[in-house]
Scaffold this active site. Structure first.
Site, short mmCIF file in Angstrom:
data_model
loop_
_atom_site.label_atom_id
_atom_site.label_comp_id
_atom_site.label_asym_id
_atom_site.label_seq_id
_atom_site.Cartn_x
_atom_site.Cartn_y
_atom_site.Cartn_z
CG ASP A 36 -1.92 1.07 1.29
OD1 ASP A 36 -2.48 1.41 0.24
OD2 ASP A 36 -2.14 1.61 2.39
CG ASN A 65 4.26 -4.56 7.02
OD1 ASN A 65 4.02 -4.22 8.17
ND2 ASN A 65 3.39 -4.37 6.03
CD GLU A 66 -0.31 -5.68 7.39
OE1 GLU A 66 -0.76 -5.65 6.24
OE2 GLU A 66 -0.89 -5.17 8.37
CG ASN A 107 0.95 -4.03 11.15
OD1 ASN A 107 1.62 -3.62 12.08
ND2 ASN A 107 1.42 -4.13 9.91
CE1 TYR A 138 -4.72 0.54 10.02
CE2 TYR A 138 -3.77 -1.64 9.65
CZ TYR A 138 -3.65 -0.26 9.68
OH TYR A 138 -2.44 0.33 9.37
CE1 TYR A 151 -8.69 -0.72 5.04
CE2 TYR A 151 -6.98 -1.26 6.62
CZ TYR A 151 -7.40 -0.58 5.49
OH TYR A 151 -6.52 0.23 4.82
CD GLU A 208 0.80 -0.99 9.40
OE1 GLU A 208 -0.35 -1.05 8.91
OE2 GLU A 208 1.82 -1.29 8.77
CD1 TRP A 223 -1.36 3.10 8.19
CD2 TRP A 223 0.77 2.65 8.73
NE1 TRP A 223 -0.65 2.92 7.03
CE2 TRP A 223 0.65 2.65 7.33
CE3 TRP A 223 2.02 2.41 9.31
CZ2 TRP A 223 1.74 2.41 6.49
CZ3 TRP A 223 3.09 2.16 8.48
CH2 TRP A 223 2.94 2.16 7.07
CE LYS A 275 -6.08 3.00 7.45
NZ LYS A 275 -5.84 2.75 6.01
#
Ligand code: GCB
Length: 605
Positions: free
Chosen positions: A167, A417-418, A472, A474, A478, A512, A557, A576
Site C-alpha cells: 500500500d 511486514n504482514e 498491525n 484495524y 477495516y 499499526e 499508522w 491515515k
C-alpha cells in the site's frame, strides 16, 4: 561479508567524498532499446531531473508517472589527478529497485533491491584529471521473486504497469545521494561495536575490518572533545570510565576514531559516531540500558510532495520537530530501510528505531491487508519462486544490518511486514530469515515482524520467531468501523485475551492501528473519514492498550498522509496520517500529544 564497504562516505585526512547530487540526464526506455543501442555509452535524447528524487511526480503526463521498465541516468564526473594511486568508488545511496552501472561505457556493478546502498570500484576504469561518464540503468518493475513483492502487467496499449502487493506508491529512481569517493589502498572497511554497562563505567567492544595487515588504533572522543578511551588492534575493548549513556530522547554520542597506522604515519582514518547503550527483551519488557521503555510513535514513510520517496533534508527536519512536539520517542521504518541521514538524526535526537527490511507484500493477494481483515487465508510460501525470494530477502537483511548496526537508535530489526503466517510453508522461511538476523547482529537486538490481521492466536504459525510481538490491527476501520466501533472494541479485547492466555511472556507492541481521515471532513456526530471519527477511534484503541500490561508500545499508522496506487480504497493516497502530507496537524495530533506527553517512558514498567 559483503563485497563492498557499507560505511557512510566521509572526507577525512586520508579520504575524499564528493557528493554528486544535482541535475542528472535522464531518459525513459520506452522501446527497450537502451541496451542494444549502446545507451551505456551515453543517452541519445535525455531530459534533466534532480537526484535525489523519485522521477514520477515531476511530470504532467500520466504515462510517465506510471512508467514501469528501464530508465537511464547519466552524469559527468571529474576525477581529480590527486586521486591517482587511491581506490576510487561510486556509491549509490539506493537505486529503486535494481540497477546496472557503467563508467565510460564499461559495466562496473549491478545491484538488486531498491532501498540499500551499493558501491562500484571504478579505480581501473576512470581517467584522471578528466571528465568521466557514469551511466545507470535503473529498473522499477515489481516481481514475485523480489522485495517489495508485486507484479508488472502489460496494458492493452502495450505499456507496462507496476501492481504492488503493498500500500505505497511504487516511487523509483535514484532516490538518495550519490557519492564519488577516494580511499587509500589499505582502508577501513567495516566497524562493528557492542556494549556492556558496568556500574558507572562501560565497555565498548569493537571489531574493525581493513583491507590490509597494518596496525589499527582506536580512540573514543567524548562530546567535549576529550579522549574517553583508547585501544589497539583490530579487535578490542574500549574501557570508558564514567560513561555517558545514550538514553531515549536524551542522546549522548561519542566519536570513535579508527586509524590504520604504519609506524607513526596514518594510512587511513575513519570516524563513526556511536552511542553507549544496551537493548534487551526480558519477560514482557523492552529494556534500554536495563530500564523499561514504552514505545510511543509512528509507522512512517519516506514520502513527500514533488520528490516522492526522494530523500528531502527539509522534510526530515520537519518530521523530527513534529515527533518531538507530539511526545513520540520511536518509529518503524515501514516498509524499507530509510535514508542513512535519518538514522543519524535519530541517533542525535535519541529516537528509537525499529528498522524494517523491504519484505512487504508476502501475501497472496493484491490488497492483502484487506483480505486478511476478512480472515481469508492464502498460502504464499509454497511457490516455485519462493527460494529466489528468500535469497533476495536474506541478502537485504545482510545489507541492512551491515549498514545500520552501529546506530544507537536502531533497537530492533523488523524482518517482514504482514506476511502470510497461516500455512506450514511459512515456518522454514521465517526460521531462515530470523536465524540470519541473529547470526549477523553482534548486539543480538530483538527481532520482530508485523503481524497482519488474520495472524491471530491459534492460527498464526510464526509469532514464536519474534522477540517482540508486533501487531498491525484495524478493528474499528477495516473491521467493524463507524457505529459498530463497540463491536470492534470487543473483538480487539478478545484477541488480546487470546494472546494473554497463551502466556508467551514477551512484550507486545502495536506497529499499526489507524483510521483514514480527510482533513476536509468534520461531522457531528462523527462518520468514518471525518476528523471526529479519527479521535473516537483513538480513544477506543487507547482504552484497550491501557488495559493489558504486556502491551509495551503504540506506533500509530501513519505519521503523515502518503501516496499510494489509485483505486476505490484510497482518496489520492492513504489518509491515515496524524499529519497531512504537507506536515500540518489533523485534530487527532493534539489528542496524541496530550496522551504521549503524559505517559512516562517506563509506562507499565
Ligand atoms: C497495513 C499495511 C500498510 C497499509 C495499512 C493501511 O496493514 O502494513 O502498508 O498502508 O495497512 O492503511 O491499510
Amino acid at each position: 561479508m559483503l563485497e563492498y564497504s557499507m560505511l557512510y562516505p566521509k572526507t577525512t585526512a586520508s579520504r575524499r567524498a564528493v557528493c554528486m547530487d544535482g541535475m542528472w540526464n535522464f531518459q525513459l526506455d520506452w522501446k527497450e532499446e537502451g541496451v542494444t543501442s549502446g545507451w551505456c555509452e551515453g543517452l541519445p535524447q535525455p531530459d534533466q531531473i534532480p537526484v535525489p528524487a523519485s522521477f514520477q511526480d515531476f511530470y504532467t503526463e500520466k504515462d510517465i508517472r506510471e512508467y514501469a521498465g528501464d530508465f537511464w541516468y547519466e552524469k559527468e564526473m571529474f576525477i581529480p589527478g590527486e586521486w591517482e594511486g587511491m581506490k576510487v568508488f561510486v556509491r549509490f545511496g539506493c537505486a529503486t529497485h535494481r540497477a546496472e552501472v557503467f563508467v565510460n561505457g564499461v559495466k562496473v556493478t549491478e545491484h538488486e533491491g531498491g532501498f540499500l546502498p551499493f558501491t562500484a570500484d571504478v579505480t581501473d576504469i576512470v581517467r584522471y584529471n578528466m571528465p568521466n561518464k557514469v551511466v545507470v540503468k535503473v529498473n522499477n518493475e515489481l516481481r514475485v521473486t523480489n522485495i517489495p513483492v508485486g507484479t508488472t502487467v502489460t496494458l492493452a496499449n502495450g505499456k507496462k504497469m507496476a501492481k504492488p502487493y503493498f500500500d505505497f506508491y511504487n516511487y523509483s529512481g535514484l532516490q538518495r545521494s550519490v557519492y564519488l569517493m577516494a580511499v587509500p589502498q589499505e582502508y577501513v572497511f567495516d566497524i562493528t561495536t557492542d556494549y556492556e554497562i558496568c556500574g558507572r563505567d562501560a565497555k565498548v567492544s569493537y571489531k574493525i575490518a581493513t583491507t590490509g595487515e597494518h596496525h589499527v588504533e582506536v580512540t573514543l572522543v567524548d562530546e567535549d572533545g576529550n579522549v574517553a578511551a583508547r585501544a589497539q588492534g583490530k579487535e578490542g575493548v574500549l574501557e570508558v570510565k564514567d560513561a555517558h549513556l545514550w538514553e531515549v530522547r536524551n542522546a549522548y554520542l561519542y566519536r570513535m576514531q579508527v586509524r590504520i597506522m604504519e609506524g607513526s604515519q596514518v594510512l587511513d582514518e575513519y570516524e563513526e559516531e556511536i552511542g553507549i547503550r544496551t537493548v534487551e527483551v526480558k519477560d514482557t519488557s523492552i529494556l534500554l540500558n536495563g530500564k523499561p521503555v514504552y514505545l510511543k510513535g509512528f509507522g512512517k514513510h519516506e514520502d513527500s510532495d514533488i520528490v516522492g520517496r526522494g530523500f528531502n533534508i527539509g522534510v526530515m527536519k520537519r518530521d523530527f520537530e513534529l515527533m518531538k512536539w507530539i511526545g513520540a520517542n520511536s518509529f518503524r521504518t515501514s516498509h524499507y530501510p530509510y535514508s542513512e541521514e535519518i538514522y543519524k538524526m535519530a541517533d542525535r535526537e535519541g529516537f528509537l528505531i525499529i528498522d524494517e527490511v523491504p519484505a512487504v507484500g508476502l501475501f497472496e493477494s493484491l490488497m492483502n491487508f484487506m483480505e486478511a481483515s476478512t480472515g481469508k487465508q492464502t498460502a504464499f510460501f509454497e511457490k516455485d519462486t519462493t527460494p529466489i525470494l528468500l535469497k533476495n530477502h536474506l541478502h537485504a537483511v545482510e545489507e541492512m544490518i551491515a549498514r545500520d548496526k552501529n546506530h544507537p537508535s536502531v533497537i530492533a530489526w523488523s524482518l517482514l511486514n504482514e506476511p502470510e503466517t497461516t500455512s506450514e510453508a511459512a515456518v522454514p522461511y521465517f526460521k531462515e530469515v530470523f536465524d540470519k538476523a541473529h547470526e549477523l547482529d553482534v548486539q543480538k537486538r530483538p527481532r520482530t515482524f508485523a503481524l497482519v490481521m488474520n495472524s491471530v492466536p491459534g492460527v498464526c504459525k510464526c509469532h514464536q520467531f519474534s522477540d517482540i510481538v508486533a501487531l498491525n490491527r484495524y478493528y474499528g476501520w477495516y473491521v467493524k468501523g463507524g457505529h459498530e466501533i463497540c463491536d470492534a472494541r470487543e473483538m480487539m479485547i478478545q484477541e488480546m485475551e487470546g494472546w494473554k492466555a497463551m502466556n508467551l511472556n514477551k512484550p507486545f507492541i502495536f506497529t499499526e492501528y489507524g483510521a483514514d481521515t480527510l482533513v476536509s471532513e468534520h461531522k457531528l456526530p462523527s462518520v468514518m473519514w471525518s476528523q471526529e471519527y479519527q479521535n473516537e477511534y483513538l480513544q477506543m484503541t487507547n482504552e484497550v492498550f491501557d488495559s493489558f500490561d504486556f502491551i509495551k508500545g503504540e506506533q500509530i499508522w501513519n505519521f503523515a498522509d502518503f501516496q499510494t496506487t489509485e483505486g476505490i480504497m484510497r482518496v489520492n493516497g492513504n489518509k491515515k496520517g496524524i499529519f497531512t502530507r504537507q506536515r500540518q496537524p489533523k485534530d487527532i495530533a493534539y489528542k496524541l500529544k496530550e496522551r504521549w506527553e503524559n505517559l512516562p517512558v517506563d509506562y507499565k514498567g
